[in-house]
Write a protein that holds these residues in place. Structure first.
Motif, short mmCIF file in Angstrom:
data_model
loop_
_atom_site.label_atom_id
_atom_site.label_comp_id
_atom_site.label_asym_id
_atom_site.label_seq_id
_atom_site.Cartn_x
_atom_site.Cartn_y
_atom_site.Cartn_z
N ALA A 86 37.56 54.49 43.23
CA ALA A 86 36.14 54.49 42.87
C ALA A 86 35.38 55.57 43.62
N LEU A 87 35.72 55.81 44.88
CA LEU A 87 35.02 56.82 45.67
C LEU A 87 35.24 58.21 45.10
N LEU A 88 36.48 58.57 44.82
CA LEU A 88 36.74 59.91 44.29
C LEU A 88 36.07 60.10 42.94
N GLY A 89 36.12 59.09 42.09
CA GLY A 89 35.43 59.18 40.81
C GLY A 89 33.93 59.35 40.98
N LEU A 90 33.36 58.61 41.93
CA LEU A 90 31.93 58.70 42.19
C LEU A 90 31.55 60.08 42.71
N LEU A 91 32.37 60.63 43.61
CA LEU A 91 32.10 61.96 44.15
C LEU A 91 32.08 63.01 43.04
N VAL A 132 34.60 70.32 51.34
CA VAL A 132 35.98 70.32 50.85
C VAL A 132 36.83 69.33 51.65
N SER A 133 36.65 69.28 52.96
CA SER A 133 37.41 68.38 53.80
C SER A 133 37.18 66.92 53.42
N ARG A 134 35.95 66.58 53.10
CA ARG A 134 35.64 65.19 52.74
C ARG A 134 36.23 64.83 51.37
N PHE A 135 36.25 65.78 50.44
CA PHE A 135 36.93 65.53 49.17
C PHE A 135 38.43 65.36 49.40
N ALA A 136 39.00 66.22 50.25
CA ALA A 136 40.43 66.12 50.55
C ALA A 136 40.75 64.77 51.19
N GLN A 137 39.87 64.30 52.05
CA GLN A 137 40.04 62.99 52.68
C GLN A 137 40.07 61.88 51.63
N ALA A 138 39.18 61.98 50.64
CA ALA A 138 39.15 60.98 49.57
C ALA A 138 40.44 61.02 48.76
N PRO A 154 44.50 71.95 48.76
CA PRO A 154 44.69 72.69 47.51
C PRO A 154 44.20 71.92 46.28
N LEU A 155 44.45 70.60 46.25
CA LEU A 155 43.96 69.81 45.12
C LEU A 155 42.44 69.76 45.09
#
Length: 222
Positions: A86-91, A132-138, A154-155
């Motif tokens: 849910a978090l990644l989708g929300l981001l 970017v780091s916070r997206f990678a963490q998610a 990279p993703l």
């Protein structure tokens, strides 16, 4: 006693930044003059300098304000949601929607930040890296094996490659708007990431063997 700001000061400043971002996005930083910004805002050039000393100050403020707003979007989503899918989708959805109202500022960030002095550019780059780091963490929270293979960042960059350039081709109002597009981008990346196979570690290339020296004693010596 210092004189306070006029009540409309912040509104006028916001208008200047908006108009400057529009001009920079349309014409580029180098081709835009302070005269053009002043005219777009209905101000005299002297009045414009009351708010910003030059166009360098404008572009620096636009880029840094935009990237810090993106970081704020990430932090707020993380505070609201902790469930990995849910978090990644929300981001993703919130970023797509944020870009819908900040296309000019985003273009300034991606194209004009190169004109900034190193100190300012590195400060802005530091905020971008935190995003970017916070997206990678998610992403790691969703697929922990990504971290061990160093595939999370990279993703994350692949994801930004999908959404960072929406303003160059997406024209809302032709049967699709940003509100409809946001969940589509989210579903596409989220489900693709969940189903994605991971590449095998690259095998070490075999050492190249040297050809043996010739032992032919029938050659005529030179």
């Amino acid at each position: 006693m210092a004189r306070g700001r006029a009540p409309q000061y912040d509104e006028q400043r916001a208008l200047i930044l908006s108009q400057a971002a529009r001009l920079f996005a349309q014409q580029g930083f180098m081709a835009t003059s302070m005269n053009q910004v002043a005219e777009a805002c209905g101000l005299s050039k002297a009045a414009l300098y009351h708010y910003f000393r030059d166009k360098y100050a404008l572009v620096a403020h636009i880029a840094e304000t935009h990237v810090r707003q993106l970081l704020e979007v990430v932090m707020q989503a993380q505070a609201e949601c902790t469930e990995p899918p849910a978090l990644l989708g929300l981001l993703i959805q919130r970023f797509v929607r944020e870009y819908a109202s900040a296309q000019d500022a985003h273009r300034v960030l991606t194209e004009d930040v190169r004109f900034l002095a190193e100190e300012d550019r590195l400060r802005i780059l530091g905020v971008e890296r935190e995003v970017v780091s916070r997206f990678a963490q998610a992403m790691r929270a969703l697929r922990p094996e990504l971290g061990g293979r160093e595939l999370d960042k990279p993703l994350a960059m692949l994801l930004f490659g999908m959404i960072n350039w929406l303003f160059t081709w997406f024209k809302p109002g032709r049967g699709l708007d940003y509100e409809q597009l946001a969940p589509m981008v989210s579903d596409l990346f989220l489900h693709g990431m969940l189903d994605m196979g991971l590449p095998q570690p690259a095998a070490l290339a075999p050492a190249r063997r040297r050809a043996p020296r010739s032992t032919d004693t029938t050659r005529t010596p030179t």
